[in-house]
Design an enzyme around this catalytic site. Structure first.
Site, PDB file in Angstrom:
ATOM      1  N   ASP A   1       0.837  -1.192   0.000  1.00 27.70           N
ATOM      2  CA  ASP A   1       0.000   0.000   0.000  1.00 27.70           C
ATOM      3  C   ASP A   1       0.874   1.245   0.000  1.00 27.70           C
ATOM      4  O   ASP A   1       2.100   1.154   0.129  1.00 27.70           O
ATOM      5  CB  ASP A   1      -0.972  -0.018   1.201  1.00 27.70           C
ATOM      6  CG  ASP A   1      -0.298  -0.392   2.526  1.00 27.70           C
ATOM      7  OD1 ASP A   1       0.943  -0.384   2.589  1.00 27.70           O
ATOM      8  OD2 ASP A   1      -1.018  -0.675   3.495  1.00 27.70           O
TER       9      ASP A   1
ATOM     10  N   GLU B   1      -9.828  -0.872   4.804  1.00 29.20           N
ATOM     11  CA  GLU B   1     -10.540  -0.555   6.037  1.00 29.20           C
ATOM     12  C   GLU B   1     -11.837  -1.372   6.131  1.00 29.20           C
ATOM     13  O   GLU B   1     -12.264  -1.987   5.145  1.00 29.20           O
ATOM     14  CB  GLU B   1     -10.847   0.956   6.061  1.00 29.20           C
ATOM     15  CG  GLU B   1      -9.601   1.837   6.105  1.00 29.20           C
ATOM     16  CD  GLU B   1      -8.931   1.864   7.487  1.00 29.20           C
ATOM     17  OE1 GLU B   1      -8.954   0.853   8.212  1.00 29.20           O
ATOM     18  OE2 GLU B   1      -8.363   2.923   7.840  1.00 29.20           O
TER      19      GLU B   1
ATOM     20  N   ASP C   1      -8.297  -1.963  13.783  1.00 30.90           N
ATOM     21  CA  ASP C   1      -9.684  -2.138  13.320  1.00 30.90           C
ATOM     22  C   ASP C   1      -9.823  -3.343  12.388  1.00 30.90           C
ATOM     23  O   ASP C   1     -10.848  -3.505  11.734  1.00 30.90           O
ATOM     24  CB  ASP C   1     -10.200  -0.863  12.635  1.00 30.90           C
ATOM     25  CG  ASP C   1      -9.392  -0.503  11.389  1.00 30.90           C
ATOM     26  OD1 ASP C   1      -8.454  -1.251  11.033  1.00 30.90           O
ATOM     27  OD2 ASP C   1      -9.705   0.533  10.766  1.00 30.90           O
TER      28      ASP C   1
ATOM     29  N   HIS D   1      -7.911  -4.039   9.718  1.00 31.60           N
ATOM     30  CA  HIS D   1      -7.566  -3.854   8.304  1.00 31.60           C
ATOM     31  C   HIS D   1      -6.301  -4.613   7.928  1.00 31.60           C
ATOM     32  O   HIS D   1      -5.441  -4.887   8.764  1.00 31.60           O
ATOM     33  CB  HIS D   1      -7.482  -2.368   7.924  1.00 31.60           C
ATOM     34  CG  HIS D   1      -6.307  -1.605   8.440  1.00 31.60           C
ATOM     35  ND1 HIS D   1      -6.431  -0.443   9.153  1.00 31.60           N
ATOM     36  CD2 HIS D   1      -4.971  -1.800   8.307  1.00 31.60           C
ATOM     37  CE1 HIS D   1      -5.239   0.045   9.441  1.00 31.60           C
ATOM     38  NE2 HIS D   1      -4.325  -0.776   8.932  1.00 31.60           N
TER      39      HIS D   1
END
Ligand code: GLP
Length: 260
Positions: A67, A143, A136, A138
């Site tokens: 990423d 996300e 979270d 991810h």
């Protein structure tokens, strides 16, 4: 999915470095997908130690990014290109020409995302993708509620992820809002997924990903779909698993020749 629980991050780093070394002995030009963040650093340190000890030849290895932030100036020290060059490519002595990544400053971001997916496919696909996990749930920067079939694309970070990553920037406001990330579908194309989670702050996300239902709400649960997914946890990150005794027993009795 195989779940391996080890005492600490250094042991995890050694174990994953051994796995990558075995892959490179078999496939010297393997394409290794690397992750950023603090978690994978023990892996890169263990790999660099092997290279220094002449126990590993990485000259033909290829590296690719998972990423990237959108809009950071070229050469910004916290662009993921800079981070991977600094933490992986340079210490291992891999030629920069063997490093693939998406262009976070491309004038046409959707075209750059499609080009990156094509480049990965043309390179023969990722042999081993190392992953961390966000608090979270991810993976990459996918996300919660990312499509489980998604390809490389632009995403907007949640406030929690921007806050988690603020430690790398001068001020929290400097964390970009937008990123390019390999999609979950792109990640699932890799031949072997290795997710590393260390520390108590990852325990809940890890438990949901491993033992919870497959759900885009917890993007890392997509590893349940992959035929060769390994999750390595230290004791604190494994502290919320219901099946930790089973995972420990299974790994302890695994024949060593099997590897990960
Ligand atoms: C970022 C990266 C992820 C990484 C996550 C966790 O969001 N895009 O690839 O897994 O941070 O980082 P850390 O390992 O520092 O907790």
């Amino acid at each position: 999915m195989e779940v391996v629980i080890v005492p600490d991050a250094a042991t995890a780093g050694e174990l994953i470095a051994d796995t990558i070394a075995a892959l490179l002995r078999h496939t010297p030009d393997a394409l290794l997908g690397v992750a950023t963040g603090s978690t994978p650093l023990p892996v890169y340190q263990a790999l660099a130690a092997k290279v220094r000890a002449s126990a590993l030849d990485v000259f033909r290895a290829r590296i690719c990014q998972l990423d990237e932030y959108v809009g950071l100036p070229a050469g910004h020290p916290e662009s993921y290109r800079s981070v991977v060059l600094r933490e992986v490519v340079a210490p291992l002595g891999i030629p920069e020409s063997s490093f693939l990544g998406p262009d976070g400053n491309a004038p046409d971001i959707p075209a750059a995302c499609a080009a990156y997916d094509s480049a990965l496919a043309e390179a023969g696909g990722v042999d081993l993708q190392l992953l961390g996990i966000g608090t979270d749930g991810h993976i990459g920067f996918n996300e919660p509620c990312s499509s489980l079939a998604s390809r490389t694309r632009i995403k907007t970070l949640t406030p929690q992820t921007r806050q988690d990553n603020a430690r790398f920037f001068d001020t929290p406001d400097d964390v970009p809002h937008h990123v390019i990330t390999q999609g979950i579908g792109t990640i699932l194309d890799a031949r072997h997924l290795v997710l590393l989670a260390t520390g108590e702050s990852k325990a809940e996300a890890a438990a949901l990903a491993i033992e919870g239902p497959l759900s885009s709400l917890v993007p890392a649960s997509a590893l349940q779909l992959h035929p060769h997914a390994t999750v390595i946890l230290d004791d604190p990150a494994a502290s919320k698993l219901k099946l930790s005794d089973y995972f420990r027993t299974t790994y302890a009795s695994k024949p060593p020749w099997q590897g990960l």
